[in-house]
Design a protein around this motif. Structure first.
Motif, PDB file in Angstrom:
ATOM      1  N   MET A   1       0.846  -1.188   0.000  1.00  0.00           N
ATOM      2  CA  MET A   1       0.000   0.000   0.000  1.00  0.00           C
ATOM      3  C   MET A   1       0.884   1.241   0.000  1.00  0.00           C
ATOM      4  O   MET A   1       1.798   1.370   0.799  1.00  0.00           O
ATOM      5  CB  MET A   1      -0.890  -0.014   1.239  1.00  0.00           C
ATOM      6  CG  MET A   1      -1.807   1.162   1.329  1.00  0.00           C
ATOM      7  SD  MET A   1      -3.124   0.695   2.448  1.00  0.00           S
ATOM      8  CE  MET A   1      -3.587   2.210   3.113  1.00  0.00           C
ATOM      9  N   SER A   2       0.607   2.137  -0.918  1.00  0.00           N
ATOM     10  CA  SER A   2       1.377   3.370  -1.031  1.00  0.00           C
ATOM     11  C   SER A   2       1.117   4.274   0.161  1.00  0.00           C
ATOM     12  O   SER A   2       0.024   4.298   0.708  1.00  0.00           O
ATOM     13  CB  SER A   2       0.975   4.092  -2.323  1.00  0.00           C
ATOM     14  OG  SER A   2       1.529   5.375  -2.360  1.00  0.00           O
ATOM     15  N   GLY A   3       2.110   5.048   0.553  1.00  0.00           N
ATOM     16  CA  GLY A   3       1.964   5.981   1.663  1.00  0.00           C
ATOM     17  C   GLY A   3       0.893   7.020   1.406  1.00  0.00           C
ATOM     18  O   GLY A   3       0.260   7.519   2.323  1.00  0.00           O
ATOM     19  N   TYR A   4       0.653   7.365   0.146  1.00  0.00           N
ATOM     20  CA  TYR A   4      -0.349   8.364  -0.183  1.00  0.00           C
ATOM     21  C   TYR A   4      -1.772   7.855   0.014  1.00  0.00           C
ATOM     22  O   TYR A   4      -2.661   8.596   0.331  1.00  0.00           O
ATOM     23  CB  TYR A   4      -0.206   8.819  -1.637  1.00  0.00           C
ATOM     24  CG  TYR A   4       1.020   9.648  -1.903  1.00  0.00           C
ATOM     25  CD1 TYR A   4       1.225  10.851  -1.246  1.00  0.00           C
ATOM     26  CD2 TYR A   4       1.972   9.229  -2.818  1.00  0.00           C
ATOM     27  CE1 TYR A   4       2.351  11.614  -1.489  1.00  0.00           C
ATOM     28  CE2 TYR A   4       3.099   9.995  -3.068  1.00  0.00           C
ATOM     29  CZ  TYR A   4       3.270  11.181  -2.407  1.00  0.00           C
ATOM     30  OH  TYR A   4       4.372  11.935  -2.651  1.00  0.00           O
ATOM     31  N   GLY A 109       3.725  17.035  -9.682  1.00  0.00           N
ATOM     32  CA  GLY A 109       2.502  16.253  -9.504  1.00  0.00           C
ATOM     33  C   GLY A 109       2.639  14.800  -9.934  1.00  0.00           C
ATOM     34  O   GLY A 109       1.788  13.979  -9.597  1.00  0.00           O
ATOM     35  N   LEU A 110       3.707  14.465 -10.654  1.00  0.00           N
ATOM     36  CA  LEU A 110       3.906  13.069 -11.060  1.00  0.00           C
ATOM     37  C   LEU A 110       3.981  12.135  -9.858  1.00  0.00           C
ATOM     38  O   LEU A 110       3.640  10.962  -9.962  1.00  0.00           O
ATOM     39  CB  LEU A 110       5.159  12.928 -11.916  1.00  0.00           C
ATOM     40  CG  LEU A 110       5.072  13.496 -13.321  1.00  0.00           C
ATOM     41  CD1 LEU A 110       6.422  13.403 -14.003  1.00  0.00           C
ATOM     42  CD2 LEU A 110       3.997  12.807 -14.125  1.00  0.00           C
ATOM     43  N   ALA A 111       4.388  12.666  -8.717  1.00  0.00           N
ATOM     44  CA  ALA A 111       4.464  11.841  -7.497  1.00  0.00           C
ATOM     45  C   ALA A 111       3.080  11.378  -7.062  1.00  0.00           C
ATOM     46  O   ALA A 111       2.943  10.379  -6.363  1.00  0.00           O
ATOM     47  CB  ALA A 111       5.138  12.619  -6.379  1.00  0.00           C
ATOM     48  N   LEU A 112       2.043  12.113  -7.466  1.00  0.00           N
ATOM     49  CA  LEU A 112       0.678  11.746  -7.099  1.00  0.00           C
ATOM     50  C   LEU A 112       0.041  10.767  -8.095  1.00  0.00           C
ATOM     51  O   LEU A 112      -1.063  10.291  -7.862  1.00  0.00           O
ATOM     52  CB  LEU A 112      -0.202  12.995  -6.995  1.00  0.00           C
ATOM     53  CG  LEU A 112       0.187  13.973  -5.892  1.00  0.00           C
ATOM     54  CD1 LEU A 112      -0.704  15.202  -5.956  1.00  0.00           C
ATOM     55  CD2 LEU A 112       0.096  13.317  -4.537  1.00  0.00           C
ATOM     56  N   PRO A 114       0.491   7.595  -8.819  1.00  0.00           N
ATOM     57  CA  PRO A 114       0.028   6.292  -8.298  1.00  0.00           C
ATOM     58  C   PRO A 114      -1.295   6.419  -7.523  1.00  0.00           C
ATOM     59  O   PRO A 114      -2.130   5.518  -7.578  1.00  0.00           O
ATOM     60  CB  PRO A 114       1.146   5.855  -7.350  1.00  0.00           C
ATOM     61  CG  PRO A 114       2.354   6.580  -7.831  1.00  0.00           C
ATOM     62  CD  PRO A 114       1.857   7.883  -8.377  1.00  0.00           C
ATOM     63  N   VAL A 115      -1.505   7.527  -6.843  1.00  0.00           N
ATOM     64  CA  VAL A 115      -2.750   7.720  -6.101  1.00  0.00           C
ATOM     65  C   VAL A 115      -3.907   7.908  -7.064  1.00  0.00           C
ATOM     66  O   VAL A 115      -4.991   7.331  -6.893  1.00  0.00           O
ATOM     67  CB  VAL A 115      -2.641   8.947  -5.161  1.00  0.00           C
ATOM     68  CG1 VAL A 115      -3.963   9.219  -4.473  1.00  0.00           C
ATOM     69  CG2 VAL A 115      -1.543   8.734  -4.161  1.00  0.00           C
TER      70      VAL A 115
END
Length: 118
Positions: A1-4, A109-112, A114-115
């Motif tokens: 599970m991703s931290g986000y 925003g690429l870090a978001l 996966p969310v």
């Protein structure tokens, strides 16, 4: 599970907006609009773009943690260096600060991604 995924969507949106303002907006105003423009007047277009790109890249060295220095340097040049060269060129060519904010914000925003993809 991703931290986000454990974060509340509203909290994540507020953090993303805060990051956009503090990173994308302020960094672009400082590095491209103020510093790069001044250096361009003194040294020319490409020396100014290159110098500010290197400074921008070095400022982000903390993001890559431990590892072989050559690998950290390569990651910095590919990620932050290419962004800085591109936004430096955009500013030099079009003088449109909004395009800088959009490009920088999109890269951050690429870090978001996966969310958003679930």
């Amino acid at each position: 599970m991703s931290g986000y995924q454990a974060w509340d969507p509203t909290e994540l949106a507020v953090i993303a907006l805060f990051t956009f303002v503090t990173a994308s907006v302020t960094e672009e105003i400082f590095y491209r609009v103020l510093l790069r423009s001044r250096l361009e007047a003194l040294y020319g277009r490409w020396p100014a773009i290159t110098a500010t790109a290197l400074l921008f890249t070095v400022m982000h060295v903390h993001r890559f943690g431990d590892g072989p220095p050559w690998l950290i340097g390569l990651l910095l040049l590919v990620s932050n260096g290419s962004l800085a060269l591109f936004t430096g060129y955009l500013w030099s060519r079009y003088r449109n600060v909004w395009s800088l904010f959009v490009v920088h914000g999109a890269v951050n925003g690429l870090a978001l991604l996966p969310v958003l993809l679930g």
